[in-house]
Design a protein around this motif. Structure first.
Motif, PDB file in Angstrom:
ATOM      1  N   LEU A 102       3.167   0.659  -3.695  1.00 39.36           N
ATOM      2  CA  LEU A 102       2.352   0.535  -4.909  1.00 39.36           C
ATOM      3  C   LEU A 102       3.160  -0.034  -6.070  1.00 39.36           C
ATOM      4  CD1 LEU A 102       0.240   3.822  -4.694  1.00 39.36           C
ATOM      5  CD2 LEU A 102      -0.443   1.491  -4.053  1.00 39.36           C
ATOM      6  N   ALA A 104       0.822  -1.209   0.000  1.00 39.96           N
ATOM      7  CA  ALA A 104       0.000   0.000   0.000  1.00 39.96           C
ATOM      8  C   ALA A 104       0.853   1.256   0.000  1.00 39.96           C
ATOM      9  CB  ALA A 104      -0.922  -0.002   1.229  1.00 39.96           C
ATOM     10  N   ARG A 124      -6.093  -0.200   4.865  1.00 44.22           N
ATOM     11  CA  ARG A 124      -4.798   0.403   5.230  1.00 44.22           C
ATOM     12  C   ARG A 124      -4.947   1.336   6.426  1.00 44.22           C
ATOM     13  NH1 ARG A 124      -3.152   4.968   1.324  1.00 44.22           N
ATOM     14  NH2 ARG A 124      -4.971   5.779   2.444  1.00 44.22           N
ATOM     15  N   GLU A 173      -7.665 -10.942  -0.519  1.00 42.59           N
ATOM     16  CA  GLU A 173      -8.810 -10.451  -1.295  1.00 42.59           C
ATOM     17  C   GLU A 173      -9.920 -11.497  -1.346  1.00 42.59           C
ATOM     18  OE1 GLU A 173      -6.806  -7.247  -4.373  1.00 42.59           O
ATOM     19  OE2 GLU A 173      -6.740  -9.377  -4.892  1.00 42.59           O
ATOM     20  N   GLY A 220      -9.243  -1.085  -0.168  1.00 38.97           N
ATOM     21  CA  GLY A 220      -7.831  -1.128   0.221  1.00 38.97           C
ATOM     22  C   GLY A 220      -7.435   0.055   1.081  1.00 38.97           C
ATOM     23  N   ARG A 221      -7.908   1.259   0.710  1.00 38.41           N
ATOM     24  CA  ARG A 221      -7.588   2.448   1.511  1.00 38.41           C
ATOM     25  C   ARG A 221      -8.182   2.337   2.912  1.00 38.41           C
ATOM     26  NH1 ARG A 221      -8.580   5.005  -3.502  1.00 38.41           N
ATOM     27  NH2 ARG A 221     -10.718   5.532  -2.898  1.00 38.41           N
ATOM     28  N   LEU A 248      -8.372  -5.342  -3.166  1.00 38.64           N
ATOM     29  CA  LEU A 248      -7.648  -4.345  -2.372  1.00 38.64           C
ATOM     30  C   LEU A 248      -6.843  -3.405  -3.258  1.00 38.64           C
ATOM     31  CD1 LEU A 248      -6.341  -6.709   0.460  1.00 38.64           C
ATOM     32  CD2 LEU A 248      -8.231  -5.066   0.604  1.00 38.64           C
ATOM     33  N   PHE A 249      -6.455  -3.879  -4.437  1.00 39.66           N
ATOM     34  CA  PHE A 249      -5.640  -3.091  -5.359  1.00 39.66           C
ATOM     35  C   PHE A 249      -6.215  -3.201  -6.762  1.00 39.66           C
ATOM     36  CE2 PHE A 249      -2.825  -4.406  -1.938  1.00 39.66           C
ATOM     37  CZ  PHE A 249      -2.158  -3.235  -1.619  1.00 39.66           C
ATOM     38  N   THR A 252      -2.795   0.689  -7.797  1.00 40.81           N
ATOM     39  CA  THR A 252      -3.441   1.693  -6.948  1.00 40.81           C
ATOM     40  C   THR A 252      -4.353   0.989  -5.954  1.00 40.81           C
ATOM     41  OG1 THR A 252      -5.253   1.966  -8.532  1.00 40.81           O
ATOM     42  CG2 THR A 252      -3.370   3.480  -8.729  1.00 40.81           C
ATOM     43  N   LEU A 253      -4.577   1.640  -4.833  1.00 38.56           N
ATOM     44  CA  LEU A 253      -5.485   1.112  -3.823  1.00 38.56           C
ATOM     45  C   LEU A 253      -6.937   1.332  -4.234  1.00 38.56           C
ATOM     46  CD1 LEU A 253      -3.674   2.360  -0.617  1.00 38.56           C
ATOM     47  CD2 LEU A 253      -4.301  -0.023  -1.016  1.00 38.56           C
ATOM     48  N   THR A 254      -7.750   0.337  -4.008  1.00 38.07           N
ATOM     49  CA  THR A 254      -9.185   0.508  -4.174  1.00 38.07           C
ATOM     50  C   THR A 254      -9.751   1.188  -2.920  1.00 38.07           C
ATOM     51  OG1 THR A 254      -9.692  -1.607  -3.123  1.00 38.07           O
ATOM     52  CG2 THR A 254      -9.277  -1.633  -5.512  1.00 38.07           C
TER      53      THR A 254
END
Length: 323
Positions: free
Chosen positions: A16, A13, A65, A40, A61-62, A47-48, A56-58
């Motif tokens: 990246l 995260a 994190r 996942e 995912g954010r 998540l990405f 990138t984070l989805t």
């Protein structure tokens, strides 16, 4: 999630990039991908977002994190504290630095002290005209020095800072009005002589004897301190390549700093004696290695200070900061 899977997720995260994450954690890229895919599946969502060029984070995912990071840091500090207690890791790391560089490694010191609450860092200043005196005398357990490592009796630790270079010239010089210069502009000019206690190969990395095209760069007159370097430059008796961070801290009448386009990046690395380091010094090296290098002026300490724009006048800090 297992603690290792949390570490993989949080590192990815941040980075990246699967390759950098694997390298940082000493894992294979396949192991990183497998861990993320497994999490996942367990969570029921991506998540990405992955493409051939970007990661990138989805939104999920954010969220994960942000929720995981504080707890993970608490667990890691607790484990590190327990290890320190078991190993007796406590005490002060005496770190040799030049000029203003202590403020540029504040991020490293803060993280080290957070991980090792029973440890601290004390800065010991050294100068370019005798850069090995403090570490040879045992007054510094490690030093922050530009590469290459200046003698066989020292061993290389991690690189912690990188930066470009500028050329210090007199305000009346023909180079002072230039927006950029190259190392070829040193041809036929004079750079200071640091004296016999400065390792030649180490100083030559900053002030070469010849340009890339093979043209001679003259050496002399002598300068033992950075203020002597500044006086020589301001008087038009010498020019001097310097590390670019000096332009963010100082202004000196009569001295102009001009960016050098083709100079190699300066790499500031931790170096230490070949003898086995004390536990706190070893822990400091491990922290630096895990955090990786930072480019000076890109989000580090001192951001927001005045910088060089074109050929503005700036004082050039300390010889450690400079030559």
């Amino acid at each position: 999630m297992e603690l290792r899977d949390i570490e993989i997720f949080l590192t990815l995260a941040e980075e990246l990039h699967f390759g950098r994450t694997a390298e940082r954690l000493h894992l294979s890229q396949a192991r990183v991908s497998q861990s993320v895919s497994r999490q996942e599946r367990r969570l029921g969502g991506a998540l990405f977002d992955r493409s051939t060029r970007t990661v990138t984070l989805t939104p999920l995912g954010r969220q994960l994190r942000d929720d995981l990071h504080p707890g993970y840091e608490s667990i890691r500090r607790a484990l590190t504290h327990a290890v320190d207690t078991a190993r007796g890791c406590s005490g002060t790391v005496r770190l040799g630095t030049m000029g203003v560089l202590p403020s540029e490694v504040a991020w490293l010191v803060e993280e080290f002290c957070a991980r090792h609450p029973q440890c601290g860092v004390e800065f010991v200043e050294y100068h370019f005209s005798d850069p090995l005196a403090r570490i040879r005398a045992g007054e510094a357990a490690a030093q922050l020095m530009w590469l290459p490592v200046p003698e066989p009796g020292l061993r290389l630790g991690p690189v912690v800072l990188t930066e470009g270079r500028v050329l210090a010239v007199a305000a009346g010089s023909d180079l002072a009005s230039r927006a950029r210069v190259s190392l070829e502009d040193l041809a036929g000019r004079t750079v200071p002589d640091p004296g016999p206690r400065t390792p030649e190969e180490w100083f030559r990395e900053m002030c070469p004897e010849r340009t890339p095209g093979g043209r001679l760069v003259h050496r002399g007159p002598q300068a033992r301190t950075f203020h002597e370097v500044l006086a020589l430059v301001a008087a038009g008796r010498a020019v001097c390549p310097l590390n670019a961070h000096v332009s963010r801290y100082y202004a000196y009448p009569g001295v102009v700093l001009v960016p050098i386009d083709d100079a190699p990046l300066t790499e500031w690395a931790l170096v230490l004696p070949e003898s086995a380091p004390a536990p706190q010094v070893r822990a400091f090296m491990e922290t630096a290695r895990e955090l990786g290098a930072r480019e000076i002026g890109r989000g580090g300490a001192g951001e927001g200070r005045p910088g060089v724009s074109g050929a503005q006048e700036h004082h050039v800090g300390d010889p450690g900061a400079a030559a």
